[in-house]
Design an enzyme around this catalytic site. Structure first.
Site, PDB file in Angstrom:
ATOM      1  CG  HIS A   1      -6.832  -0.330  -1.226  1.00 56.93           C
ATOM      2  ND1 HIS A   1      -6.857  -1.344  -0.311  1.00 56.93           N
ATOM      3  CD2 HIS A   1      -8.004  -0.427  -1.923  1.00 56.93           C
ATOM      4  CE1 HIS A   1      -7.991  -2.022  -0.424  1.00 56.93           C
ATOM      5  NE2 HIS A   1      -8.696  -1.478  -1.395  1.00 56.93           N
TER       6      HIS A   1
ATOM      7  CG  HIS B   1      -4.477  -0.747   3.967  1.00 59.67           C
ATOM      8  ND1 HIS B   1      -3.577  -1.407   3.157  1.00 59.67           N
ATOM      9  CD2 HIS B   1      -5.517  -0.436   3.166  1.00 59.67           C
ATOM     10  CE1 HIS B   1      -4.070  -1.512   1.937  1.00 59.67           C
ATOM     11  NE2 HIS B   1      -5.256  -0.912   1.912  1.00 59.67           N
TER      12      HIS B   1
ATOM     13  CB  CYS C   1      -0.999   0.006   1.153  1.00 60.04           C
ATOM     14  SG  CYS C   1      -0.301   0.084   2.816  1.00 60.04           S
TER      15      CYS C   1
END
Length: 183
Positions: free
Chosen positions: A144, A132, A78
């Site tokens: 993402h 994240h 990510c």
């Protein structure tokens, strides 16, 4: 997703032509005083860099996930995806980890005020710690690199999983105030 691209592509020519749509003043019109400058509200400003980030991020959908990856050839995690997109599309070097990204000196953005190019942060492991991140692309969606075995993808912020894990958002690309003339 195709609807989103078609909508963007349909609006771009209209925006370009809007400046040409005004007829010139009649030859006998009196000369007006010089227009005074007017500052544009930044909420109305669409940054070219933010648009570049948006299109670059969407263009990477389908790229394989790879922990530690930070190029299209190697795959992305990510934060590697975010770093690559910002460097490639906007010439901005960002920190490498999600913890460094959320701690960087950039304004936090209320979820209701998100704009394309903003970074969104999540605590997917609980405990309120960032684990994240993704790039907001508009219409409640973000790009993402979610997990091992997956690919870069678009998701909706309003999905229960992401709503529960949502922590914060940061605006890396700041709108510029553009001088325009008053009508």
């Amino acid at each position: 997703m195709a609807f989103f691209f078609l909508r963007v592509l349909a609006v771009l020519p209209l925006v370009a032509l809007a400046g040409c749509a005004t007829p010139p003043p009649p030859a006998s019109a009196p000369v007006a005083a010089a227009p005074r400058p007017l500052m544009v509200d930044p909420s109305d400003y669409s940054s070219i860099k933010a648009d570049d980030v948006l299109f670059r991020a969407i263009g990477l959908v389908g790229t394989p996930y790879r922990w530690g990856g930070n190029t299209p050839a190697a795959g992305f995690d990510c934060s590697g995806l975010i770093g690559f997109v910002y460097r490639d599309a906007a010439g901005i070097a960002l920190p490498r980890t999600t913890a460094e990204l959320i701690a960087m000196h950039a304004p936090s953005v209320d979820r209701a005020a998100l704009r394309s190019g903003d970074l969104v942060f999540f605590s997917t492991q609980g405990g309120g710690q960032v684990s994240h991140a993704g790039i907001y692309v508009g219409e409640g969606r973000f790009v993402h690199a979610p997990s091992t075995g997956g690919t870069v993808r678009l998701d909706y912020l309003d999905k229960p999983y992401w709503q529960k894990a949502y922590l914060d958002a940061k605006r890396v690309i700041q709108p510029e105030r553009l001088a325009q003339t008053a009508p």
